[in-house]
Design an enzyme around this catalytic site. Sequence first.
Site, PDB file in Angstrom:
ATOM      1  N   LYS A  11       4.579  26.143   3.737  1.00 54.94           N
ATOM      2  CA  LYS A  11       5.003  27.422   3.168  1.00 54.94           C
ATOM      3  C   LYS A  11       6.348  27.296   2.443  1.00 54.94           C
ATOM      4  O   LYS A  11       7.050  26.280   2.580  1.00 54.94           O
ATOM      5  CB  LYS A  11       5.080  28.463   4.291  1.00 54.94           C
ATOM      6  CG  LYS A  11       3.721  28.775   4.925  1.00 54.94           C
ATOM      7  CD  LYS A  11       3.834  29.931   5.911  1.00 54.94           C
ATOM      8  CE  LYS A  11       2.488  30.276   6.526  1.00 54.94           C
ATOM      9  NZ  LYS A  11       2.548  31.513   7.337  1.00 54.94           N
ATOM     10  N   ASN A 114       7.143  30.783   9.087  1.00 60.52           N
ATOM     11  CA  ASN A 114       6.735  29.877  10.170  1.00 60.52           C
ATOM     12  C   ASN A 114       6.230  28.514   9.667  1.00 60.52           C
ATOM     13  O   ASN A 114       5.370  27.892  10.268  1.00 60.52           O
ATOM     14  CB  ASN A 114       5.732  30.558  11.103  1.00 60.52           C
ATOM     15  CG  ASN A 114       4.427  30.917  10.415  1.00 60.52           C
ATOM     16  OD1 ASN A 114       4.300  30.754   9.211  1.00 60.52           O
ATOM     17  ND2 ASN A 114       3.465  31.387  11.184  1.00 60.52           N
ATOM     18  N   HIS A 117       0.779  27.079   7.422  1.00 64.60           N
ATOM     19  CA  HIS A 117      -0.448  27.849   7.685  1.00 64.60           C
ATOM     20  C   HIS A 117      -1.556  26.888   8.082  1.00 64.60           C
ATOM     21  O   HIS A 117      -1.587  25.739   7.624  1.00 64.60           O
ATOM     22  CB  HIS A 117      -0.875  28.600   6.421  1.00 64.60           C
ATOM     23  CG  HIS A 117      -2.268  29.141   6.502  1.00 64.60           C
ATOM     24  ND1 HIS A 117      -2.558  30.320   7.136  1.00 64.60           N
ATOM     25  CD2 HIS A 117      -3.458  28.640   6.059  1.00 64.60           C
ATOM     26  CE1 HIS A 117      -3.876  30.521   7.079  1.00 64.60           C
ATOM     27  NE2 HIS A 117      -4.437  29.516   6.426  1.00 64.60           N
ATOM     28  N   GLU A 128     -11.002  28.792   2.569  1.00 61.03           N
ATOM     29  CA  GLU A 128      -9.603  28.709   2.137  1.00 61.03           C
ATOM     30  C   GLU A 128      -9.352  27.464   1.287  1.00 61.03           C
ATOM     31  O   GLU A 128      -8.561  27.506   0.346  1.00 61.03           O
ATOM     32  CB  GLU A 128      -8.687  28.725   3.362  1.00 61.03           C
ATOM     33  CG  GLU A 128      -8.703  30.071   4.087  1.00 61.03           C
ATOM     34  CD  GLU A 128      -7.804  30.082   5.323  1.00 61.03           C
ATOM     35  OE1 GLU A 128      -7.196  29.040   5.636  1.00 61.03           O
ATOM     36  OE2 GLU A 128      -7.720  31.139   5.954  1.00 61.03           O
TER      37      GLU A 128
HETATM   38  P1  CMP Z   1      -0.523  32.322   8.908  1.00 60.82           P
HETATM   39  O1  CMP Z   1      -1.106  31.277   9.777  1.00 60.82           O
HETATM   40  O2  CMP Z   1      -0.177  31.964   7.513  1.00 60.82           O
HETATM   41  O3  CMP Z   1      -1.527  33.584   8.861  1.00 60.82           O
HETATM   42  C1  CMP Z   1      -1.086  34.913   8.690  1.00 60.82           C
HETATM   43  C2  CMP Z   1       0.387  35.012   8.698  1.00 60.82           C
HETATM   44  O4  CMP Z   1       0.892  36.305   8.900  1.00 60.82           O
HETATM   45  C3  CMP Z   1       0.948  34.229   9.858  1.00 60.82           C
HETATM   46  O5  CMP Z   1       0.799  32.855   9.597  1.00 60.82           O
HETATM   47  C4  CMP Z   1       2.366  34.743   9.948  1.00 60.82           C
HETATM   48  O6  CMP Z   1       3.278  34.005   9.154  1.00 60.82           O
HETATM   49  C5  CMP Z   1       2.216  36.144   9.375  1.00 60.82           C
HETATM   50  N1  CMP Z   1       2.492  37.128  10.406  1.00 60.82           N
HETATM   51  C6  CMP Z   1       1.788  37.339  11.522  1.00 60.82           C
HETATM   52  N2  CMP Z   1       2.369  38.329  12.248  1.00 60.82           N
HETATM   53  C7  CMP Z   1       3.463  38.722  11.560  1.00 60.82           C
HETATM   54  C8  CMP Z   1       4.468  39.682  11.790  1.00 60.82           C
HETATM   55  N3  CMP Z   1       4.465  40.457  12.892  1.00 60.82           N
HETATM   56  N4  CMP Z   1       5.440  39.815  10.863  1.00 60.82           N
HETATM   57  C9  CMP Z   1       5.449  39.035   9.752  1.00 60.82           C
HETATM   58  N5  CMP Z   1       4.506  38.098   9.478  1.00 60.82           N
HETATM   59  C10 CMP Z   1       3.536  37.953  10.381  1.00 60.82           C
END
Ligand code: CMP
Length: 142
Positions: A11, A114, A117, A128
């Site tokens: 990311k 985070n 993904h 995806e």
């Molecule tokens: P990802 O695996 O990319 O899939 C969906 C994303 O939504 C997840 O990682 C997080 O980065 C994001 N996400 C999930 N919960 C929250 C939250 N409460 N606030 C902000 N981002 C979120």
Amino acid sequence: MAIERTLAILKPDCVRKGLIGEVTRRIQEAGFHIRAMKLIKLSKEEAEGFYEVHRERPFFGELTAFMSSGPCVPMVLEKDNAVADYRKLIGATNPADADEGTIRRLFADSVGENIAHGSDSIENGLRESAYFFAEHEIVANG
Ligand code: CMP
């Protein structure tokens, strides 16, 4: 176990922190084969398309703004049991809940930013991967 395909995205926070190499090394060391990879800056609309299933979630705006805030690195990974094994390697969505030694625990700042993904099912791994790469851009085994 069967060979599976999963989509990883390093990311924008991963790219900004200079961690493309470090995270890619950990992915390869864990036995994943990179079948496709590129650096791309998503538009807001492209990020919204990718995360369409989350459109009704309260964090959708924040998530898609972040994912279009800078370059990211999508990659198609293959390995036995790739979907579950890659999710284990990166750790829980919220880095505070992620196991010691996982990529998110080591490098991520928050649930939104985070680092990486990973697809959550075999079906989504295929869907995806196709969002970012045409089949001819995915290099076959060998
Ligand atoms: P990802 O695996 O990319 O899939 C969906 C994303 O939504 C997840 O990682 C997080 O980065 C994001 N996400 C999930 N919960 C929250 C939250 N409460 N606030 C902000 N981002 C979120």
